[in-house]
Design a protein around this motif. Sequence first.
Motif, short mmCIF file in Angstrom:
data_model
loop_
_atom_site.label_atom_id
_atom_site.label_comp_id
_atom_site.label_asym_id
_atom_site.label_seq_id
_atom_site.Cartn_x
_atom_site.Cartn_y
_atom_site.Cartn_z
N ARG A 44 0.83 -1.20 0.00
CA ARG A 44 0.00 0.00 0.00
C ARG A 44 0.87 1.26 0.00
NH1 ARG A 44 -5.24 -1.59 3.67
NH2 ARG A 44 -5.78 -3.36 2.39
N LEU A 45 2.12 1.08 -0.32
CA LEU A 45 3.04 2.22 -0.37
C LEU A 45 2.53 3.28 -1.33
CD1 LEU A 45 5.86 3.46 0.35
CD2 LEU A 45 6.69 2.33 -1.70
N PHE A 46 1.88 2.86 -2.38
CA PHE A 46 1.52 3.80 -3.45
C PHE A 46 0.34 4.71 -3.09
CE2 PHE A 46 3.45 -0.08 -5.05
CZ PHE A 46 4.66 0.46 -5.41
N ILE A 47 -0.26 4.47 -1.91
CA ILE A 47 -1.27 5.42 -1.42
C ILE A 47 -0.67 6.38 -0.40
CG2 ILE A 47 -3.21 3.84 -1.84
CD1 ILE A 47 -3.30 3.39 1.24
N PHE A 48 0.62 6.20 -0.10
CA PHE A 48 1.30 7.08 0.86
C PHE A 48 1.27 8.51 0.30
CE2 PHE A 48 4.99 8.82 3.13
CZ PHE A 48 4.71 8.40 4.42
N PRO A 49 0.77 9.49 1.03
CA PRO A 49 0.49 10.81 0.46
C PRO A 49 1.70 11.53 -0.14
CG PRO A 49 0.26 10.86 2.85
CD PRO A 49 0.43 9.43 2.46
N TYR A 50 2.85 11.44 0.50
CA TYR A 50 4.02 12.15 -0.03
C TYR A 50 4.52 11.49 -1.30
CZ TYR A 50 3.64 13.79 4.74
OH TYR A 50 3.15 14.28 5.92
N LEU A 51 4.49 10.16 -1.35
CA LEU A 51 4.89 9.46 -2.56
C LEU A 51 3.92 9.78 -3.69
CD1 LEU A 51 6.94 7.24 -3.65
CD2 LEU A 51 4.97 5.75 -3.46
N ALA A 52 2.63 9.76 -3.40
CA ALA A 52 1.63 10.07 -4.42
C ALA A 52 1.83 11.49 -4.95
CB ALA A 52 0.23 9.91 -3.85
N HIS A 53 2.16 12.43 -4.07
CA HIS A 53 2.39 13.81 -4.49
C HIS A 53 3.62 13.90 -5.41
CE1 HIS A 53 2.30 18.16 -4.38
NE2 HIS A 53 3.58 18.15 -4.04
N VAL A 54 4.70 13.23 -5.02
CA VAL A 54 5.92 13.24 -5.85
C VAL A 54 5.62 12.65 -7.23
CG1 VAL A 54 8.23 12.24 -6.12
CG2 VAL A 54 7.56 13.25 -3.94
#
Length: 126
Positions: free
Chosen positions: A83-93
């Motif tokens: 579920r890393l890909f829902i992590f907000p900072y990663l999604a923003h990047v």
Amino acid sequence: MIKAVQLCLQLKEDSVCTAGIPCFSFVFLNAGTAQRTPENPLGREDREYIRKANIVTTRACLLWLLCTVRYVYFFIEQPQSSRLFIFPYLAHVVNQLRRFMGVYKSFLYLGLSSSKCRPKCVIFHE
């Protein structure tokens, strides 16, 4: 983090930087404990290992941006159930980088895995 930044600054253009973010708090098997959901992507931050995973992931996002401005390819490896890909900072990047370049999510099987059922792995790259 300072050492990681120094190492990123030593990378030459068109080289590759990989990030193996610890997956234990992001994978499906830990979903009940970590409680990461689209509504609560940071999970149960009252648990130290989840809080630390969030810090490591946030730092990896900063390193990804640093590598990008230095023309260094950046790869993030995670299991397919992550579920890393829902992590907000990663999604923003990812959303910011997609405005200027290609960002891809690839799947591959781990051929060197010792299990009879080869796990599928996700590689997120630009």
